[in-house]
Scaffold this motif. Structure first.
Motif, PDB file in Angstrom:
ATOM      1  N   LEU A  42       0.827  -1.199   0.000  1.00 58.95           N
ATOM      2  CA  LEU A  42       0.000   0.000   0.000  1.00 58.95           C
ATOM      3  C   LEU A  42       0.869   1.260   0.000  1.00 58.95           C
ATOM      4  O   LEU A  42       0.625   2.184  -0.771  1.00 58.95           O
ATOM      5  CB  LEU A  42      -0.942  -0.004   1.197  1.00 58.95           C
ATOM      6  CG  LEU A  42      -1.876   1.186   1.322  1.00 58.95           C
ATOM      7  CD1 LEU A  42      -2.823   1.262   0.133  1.00 58.95           C
ATOM      8  CD2 LEU A  42      -2.657   1.099   2.622  1.00 58.95           C
ATOM      9  N   CYS A  43       1.887   1.290   0.836  1.00 55.23           N
ATOM     10  CA  CYS A  43       2.794   2.441   0.883  1.00 55.23           C
ATOM     11  C   CYS A  43       3.483   2.649  -0.463  1.00 55.23           C
ATOM     12  O   CYS A  43       3.549   3.777  -0.966  1.00 55.23           O
ATOM     13  CB  CYS A  43       3.839   2.259   1.975  1.00 55.23           C
ATOM     14  SG  CYS A  43       3.186   2.432   3.632  1.00 55.23           S
ATOM     15  N   TYR A  44       3.996   1.579  -1.036  1.00 52.07           N
ATOM     16  CA  TYR A  44       4.684   1.681  -2.327  1.00 52.07           C
ATOM     17  C   TYR A  44       3.729   2.174  -3.410  1.00 52.07           C
ATOM     18  O   TYR A  44       4.066   3.060  -4.190  1.00 52.07           O
ATOM     19  CB  TYR A  44       5.280   0.323  -2.712  1.00 52.07           C
ATOM     20  CG  TYR A  44       6.095   0.374  -3.983  1.00 52.07           C
ATOM     21  CD1 TYR A  44       7.446   0.698  -3.944  1.00 52.07           C
ATOM     22  CD2 TYR A  44       5.522   0.107  -5.225  1.00 52.07           C
ATOM     23  CE1 TYR A  44       8.204   0.750  -5.109  1.00 52.07           C
ATOM     24  CE2 TYR A  44       6.265   0.163  -6.392  1.00 52.07           C
ATOM     25  CZ  TYR A  44       7.609   0.482  -6.330  1.00 52.07           C
ATOM     26  OH  TYR A  44       8.352   0.542  -7.490  1.00 52.07           O
ATOM     27  N   GLU A  45       2.536   1.598  -3.451  1.00 52.92           N
ATOM     28  CA  GLU A  45       1.569   1.984  -4.485  1.00 52.92           C
ATOM     29  C   GLU A  45       1.116   3.428  -4.317  1.00 52.92           C
ATOM     30  O   GLU A  45       0.940   4.138  -5.311  1.00 52.92           O
ATOM     31  CB  GLU A  45       0.380   1.030  -4.464  1.00 52.92           C
ATOM     32  CG  GLU A  45       0.757  -0.340  -4.998  1.00 52.92           C
ATOM     33  CD  GLU A  45      -0.317  -1.389  -4.809  1.00 52.92           C
ATOM     34  OE1 GLU A  45      -1.300  -1.150  -4.057  1.00 52.92           O
ATOM     35  OE2 GLU A  45      -0.170  -2.475  -5.402  1.00 52.92           O
ATOM     36  N   ASN A  46       0.929   3.869  -3.094  1.00 55.27           N
ATOM     37  CA  ASN A  46       0.534   5.267  -2.870  1.00 55.27           C
ATOM     38  C   ASN A  46       1.619   6.237  -3.328  1.00 55.27           C
ATOM     39  O   ASN A  46       1.319   7.318  -3.821  1.00 55.27           O
ATOM     40  CB  ASN A  46       0.200   5.512  -1.402  1.00 55.27           C
ATOM     41  CG  ASN A  46      -1.137   4.932  -1.015  1.00 55.27           C
ATOM     42  OD1 ASN A  46      -1.988   4.671  -1.859  1.00 55.27           O
ATOM     43  ND2 ASN A  46      -1.320   4.726   0.270  1.00 55.27           N
ATOM     44  N   ARG A  47       2.876   5.847  -3.167  1.00 51.95           N
ATOM     45  CA  ARG A  47       4.001   6.686  -3.590  1.00 51.95           C
ATOM     46  C   ARG A  47       4.192   6.686  -5.100  1.00 51.95           C
ATOM     47  O   ARG A  47       4.461   7.718  -5.701  1.00 51.95           O
ATOM     48  CB  ARG A  47       5.296   6.177  -2.942  1.00 51.95           C
ATOM     49  CG  ARG A  47       5.833   7.018  -1.842  1.00 51.95           C
ATOM     50  CD  ARG A  47       7.247   6.613  -1.420  1.00 51.95           C
ATOM     51  NE  ARG A  47       7.585   5.224  -1.649  1.00 51.95           N
ATOM     52  CZ  ARG A  47       7.718   4.294  -0.706  1.00 51.95           C
ATOM     53  NH1 ARG A  47       7.541   4.603   0.545  1.00 51.95           N
ATOM     54  NH2 ARG A  47       8.045   3.068  -1.013  1.00 51.95           N
ATOM     55  N   HIS A  48       4.075   5.514  -5.715  1.00 55.80           N
ATOM     56  CA  HIS A  48       4.447   5.366  -7.120  1.00 55.80           C
ATOM     57  C   HIS A  48       3.272   5.345  -8.094  1.00 55.80           C
ATOM     58  O   HIS A  48       3.470   5.533  -9.294  1.00 55.80           O
ATOM     59  CB  HIS A  48       5.295   4.110  -7.310  1.00 55.80           C
ATOM     60  CG  HIS A  48       6.596   4.187  -6.588  1.00 55.80           C
ATOM     61  ND1 HIS A  48       7.681   4.860  -7.101  1.00 55.80           N
ATOM     62  CD2 HIS A  48       6.975   3.723  -5.363  1.00 55.80           C
ATOM     63  CE1 HIS A  48       8.688   4.782  -6.237  1.00 55.80           C
ATOM     64  NE2 HIS A  48       8.274   4.103  -5.180  1.00 55.80           N
ATOM     65  N   PHE A  49       2.089   5.094  -7.598  1.00 55.78           N
ATOM     66  CA  PHE A  49       0.900   5.035  -8.451  1.00 55.78           C
ATOM     67  C   PHE A  49      -0.237   5.839  -7.811  1.00 55.78           C
ATOM     68  O   PHE A  49      -1.319   5.305  -7.542  1.00 55.78           O
ATOM     69  CB  PHE A  49       0.445   3.587  -8.671  1.00 55.78           C
ATOM     70  CG  PHE A  49       1.533   2.647  -9.096  1.00 55.78           C
ATOM     71  CD1 PHE A  49       2.159   2.794 -10.322  1.00 55.78           C
ATOM     72  CD2 PHE A  49       1.938   1.608  -8.266  1.00 55.78           C
ATOM     73  CE1 PHE A  49       3.164   1.917 -10.722  1.00 55.78           C
ATOM     74  CE2 PHE A  49       2.935   0.727  -8.655  1.00 55.78           C
ATOM     75  CZ  PHE A  49       3.556   0.889  -9.882  1.00 55.78           C
ATOM     76  N   PRO A  50      -0.015   7.127  -7.553  1.00 56.34           N
ATOM     77  CA  PRO A  50      -1.046   7.906  -6.855  1.00 56.34           C
ATOM     78  C   PRO A  50      -2.297   8.086  -7.718  1.00 56.34           C
ATOM     79  O   PRO A  50      -2.221   8.163  -8.943  1.00 56.34           O
ATOM     80  CB  PRO A  50      -0.363   9.248  -6.609  1.00 56.34           C
ATOM     81  CG  PRO A  50       0.660   9.357  -7.684  1.00 56.34           C
ATOM     82  CD  PRO A  50       1.127   7.944  -7.940  1.00 56.34           C
ATOM     83  N   ILE A  51      -3.415   8.119  -7.050  1.00 58.67           N
ATOM     84  CA  ILE A  51      -4.679   8.421  -7.710  1.00 58.67           C
ATOM     85  C   ILE A  51      -4.963   9.885  -7.417  1.00 58.67           C
ATOM     86  O   ILE A  51      -5.110  10.286  -6.274  1.00 58.67           O
ATOM     87  CB  ILE A  51      -5.811   7.522  -7.191  1.00 58.67           C
ATOM     88  CG1 ILE A  51      -5.494   6.074  -7.523  1.00 58.67           C
ATOM     89  CG2 ILE A  51      -7.150   7.963  -7.791  1.00 58.67           C
ATOM     90  CD1 ILE A  51      -6.473   5.079  -6.950  1.00 58.67           C
ATOM     91  N   VAL A  52      -5.010  10.675  -8.473  1.00 65.13           N
ATOM     92  CA  VAL A  52      -5.171  12.113  -8.338  1.00 65.13           C
ATOM     93  C   VAL A  52      -6.528  12.521  -8.896  1.00 65.13           C
ATOM     94  O   VAL A  52      -6.929  12.042  -9.953  1.00 65.13           O
ATOM     95  CB  VAL A  52      -4.042  12.864  -9.093  1.00 65.13           C
ATOM     96  CG1 VAL A  52      -4.208  14.360  -8.965  1.00 65.13           C
ATOM     97  CG2 VAL A  52      -2.682  12.421  -8.579  1.00 65.13           C
ATOM     98  N   GLY A  53      -7.208  13.382  -8.187  1.00 64.36           N
ATOM     99  CA  GLY A  53      -8.476  13.890  -8.676  1.00 64.36           C
ATOM    100  C   GLY A  53      -9.642  13.410  -7.831  1.00 64.36           C
ATOM    101  O   GLY A  53      -9.478  12.632  -6.894  1.00 64.36           O
TER     102      GLY A  53
END
Length: 58
Positions: A42-53
């Motif tokens: 979860l930490c890695y995905e939040n850093r590298h694949f953020p969902i914006v908007g």
């Protein structure tokens, strides 16, 4: 546990899948490892694949 790069990420995905297939009971080492991997992923995905908007689920 920290996922530092894409290779770590891929290995962690494979490992968590294998652990999930075991359906480990709470309190077992496998369950503890699965929870730690989930948090690290979860930490890695939040850093590298953020969902914006602003996204709304219908």
């Amino acid at each position: 546990m920290e996922i530092r790069n894409h290779d770590d990420y891929e290995s962690s995905l494979e490992r968590i899948d294998a652990l999930y297939q075991l359906n480990p009971k709470a309190g077992t080492p496998e369950h503890t490892e699965m929870e730690a991997l989930a948090a690290a992923l979860l930490c890695y995905e939040n850093r590298h694949f953020p969902i914006v908007g602003d996204f709304m689920l219908n």
